[in-house]
Design a protein around this motif. Structure first.
Motif, short mmCIF file in Angstrom:
data_model
loop_
_atom_site.label_atom_id
_atom_site.label_comp_id
_atom_site.label_asym_id
_atom_site.label_seq_id
_atom_site.Cartn_x
_atom_site.Cartn_y
_atom_site.Cartn_z
N ALA A 156 -7.91 -5.67 -51.42
CA ALA A 156 -9.09 -5.54 -52.29
C ALA A 156 -10.27 -4.94 -51.56
N GLU A 157 -10.39 -5.22 -50.25
CA GLU A 157 -11.54 -4.74 -49.49
C GLU A 157 -11.36 -3.30 -49.02
N ASN A 158 -10.14 -2.96 -48.60
CA ASN A 158 -9.89 -1.63 -48.04
C ASN A 158 -8.81 -0.93 -48.86
N ASN A 159 -9.23 0.04 -49.64
CA ASN A 159 -8.31 0.73 -50.53
C ASN A 159 -7.77 1.98 -49.84
N TRP A 160 -6.99 1.74 -48.74
CA TRP A 160 -6.44 2.87 -48.00
C TRP A 160 -5.22 3.45 -48.71
N HIS A 161 -4.90 4.68 -48.37
CA HIS A 161 -3.62 5.28 -48.75
C HIS A 161 -2.86 5.57 -47.46
N CYS A 162 -1.61 5.14 -47.39
CA CYS A 162 -0.79 5.29 -46.19
C CYS A 162 0.34 6.28 -46.49
N HIS A 163 0.32 7.43 -45.81
CA HIS A 163 1.30 8.49 -46.06
C HIS A 163 2.29 8.55 -44.89
N LEU A 164 3.57 8.43 -45.17
CA LEU A 164 4.58 8.57 -44.14
C LEU A 164 4.77 10.05 -43.84
N LEU A 165 4.46 10.46 -42.60
CA LEU A 165 4.58 11.86 -42.20
C LEU A 165 5.95 12.18 -41.66
N ASP A 166 6.53 11.25 -40.89
CA ASP A 166 7.81 11.53 -40.24
C ASP A 166 8.36 10.24 -39.67
N GLU A 167 9.63 10.24 -39.35
CA GLU A 167 10.25 9.13 -38.64
C GLU A 167 11.40 9.67 -37.81
N GLN A 168 11.70 8.98 -36.70
CA GLN A 168 12.82 9.41 -35.87
C GLN A 168 13.33 8.23 -35.06
N ALA A 169 14.60 8.29 -34.70
CA ALA A 169 15.19 7.25 -33.87
C ALA A 169 14.56 7.32 -32.47
N VAL A 170 14.51 6.18 -31.80
CA VAL A 170 13.99 6.16 -30.43
C VAL A 170 15.16 6.26 -29.46
#
Length: 301
Positions: A156-170
């Motif tokens: 309610a306090e922080n209306n962020w948008h979180c966009h997944l850019l990429d992912e990879q195995a470690v």
């Protein structure tokens, strides 16, 4: 629509830079009450509140931050006009302010902003810090975008948008050793010294859980919360390091380091966190569109 009063805009610019009405009035050689009236007239003409007031402290609103960016550009344009008339080159560039958590791969950041560095119409400002610090800066409208390897939930306090850019195995990476047998994962990790990300890292938590499930107690030689330092230690120490391949992509390409084992079950994810704003920076939208189309990981392994 009323024309913009540049006299009022200059007064606003001074207040914003001084962050104090009294000091701004002293520098402008006007009374504080007169300055307050000028500011109110500018707010009325723009139809937006430019400051929030907490006692004697002033904080820019989102509209105030946008107005300050334009004021900076307008007055800079004036300076450049004078320079141009005196035979010096001038340019107008749009400002994009990006924050990145200190644990994020520098190589990943470079791949993301590489295309922007080639553009003459963009002025890029990069900040590094903790996620908490960077989100606080975004809350006060001094950052347009935060890059992180951790998602941030909306509330309610922080209306962020979180966009997944990429992912990879470690991967576990180390120096190449001629004749060395293939790493048996995870059993060999009971006797091999390791360089690991700090306990706050999500990939470290997943790695610890994986070894715990296998009954392996690893020999941790160092815990590092900075991927750039982890990369240097992997290059120079001869120990195995747990990293996303993007962190050491140059060393892998040159054969300085090799992948000893890729752990497909553990994924490093890269996020762009943006605020929900009435006046979003258009360059943020463009950057996210390019990154989602090109997928940074295609360039980073």
């Amino acid at each position: 629509m009323a024309a913009l009063n540049y006299h009022h805009l200059r007064y606003f610019w001074m207040i914003a830079n001084e962050n104090n009405l009294t000091r701004a009035a002293e520098k402008l050689h006007v009374s504080q009450s007169a300055l307050s009236i000028q500011l109110r007239q500018l707010e009325d003409s723009l139809g937006q509140k430019l400051f929030d007031r907490e006692g004697k402290r002033l904080h820019l609103t989102e509209a105030g931050r946008i107005a300050l960016d334009y004021a900076n550009a307008i007055f800079k344009a004036g300076d450049e006009l004078v320079s141009l008339m005196h035979g010096r080159p001038a340019s107008m560039r749009q400002l994009l302010r990006i924050g990145a958590v200190s644990t994020l791969s520098r190589n990943f950041q470079l791949e993301l902003v590489r295309s922007l560095l080639l553009r003459s119409d963009i002025e890029l400002v990069l900040h590094s810090g903790s996620l908490r610090e960077l989100l606080a800066q975004m809350h006060t409208h001094t950052l347009d975008l935060v890059l992180s390897n951790r998602p941030i939930p909306r509330d309610a306090e922080n209306n962020w948008h979180c966009h997944l850019l990429d992912e990879q195995a470690v991967s576990l990476v180390g120096k190449p050793v001629e004749g060395e047998p293939m790493l048996r994962f995870p059993e060999d990790l009971a006797t091999i010294p390791l360089l690991l990300p700090s306990m706050e890292s999500e990939i470290r938590a997943a790695f610890d859980f994986l070894l715990e499930q296998a009954g392996i107690r690893p020999q941790v030689i160092a815990e590092v919360d900075d991927m750039a330092m982890l990369r240097l230690l992997a290059r120079d120490s001869g120990h195995l390091a747990l990293v996303p391949p993007v962190v050491v992509q140059d060393e892998l390409r040159q054969g300085i380091l090799v992948e000893k084992h890729r752990i497909s079950a553990i994924r490093e994810r890269f996020y762009a966190i943006t605020p929900n704003r009435r006046f979003p920076n258009a360059m943020v939208r463009e950057l996210l569109k390019v990154s989602s189309r090109d997928k940074i990981g295609n360039a980073s392994g």
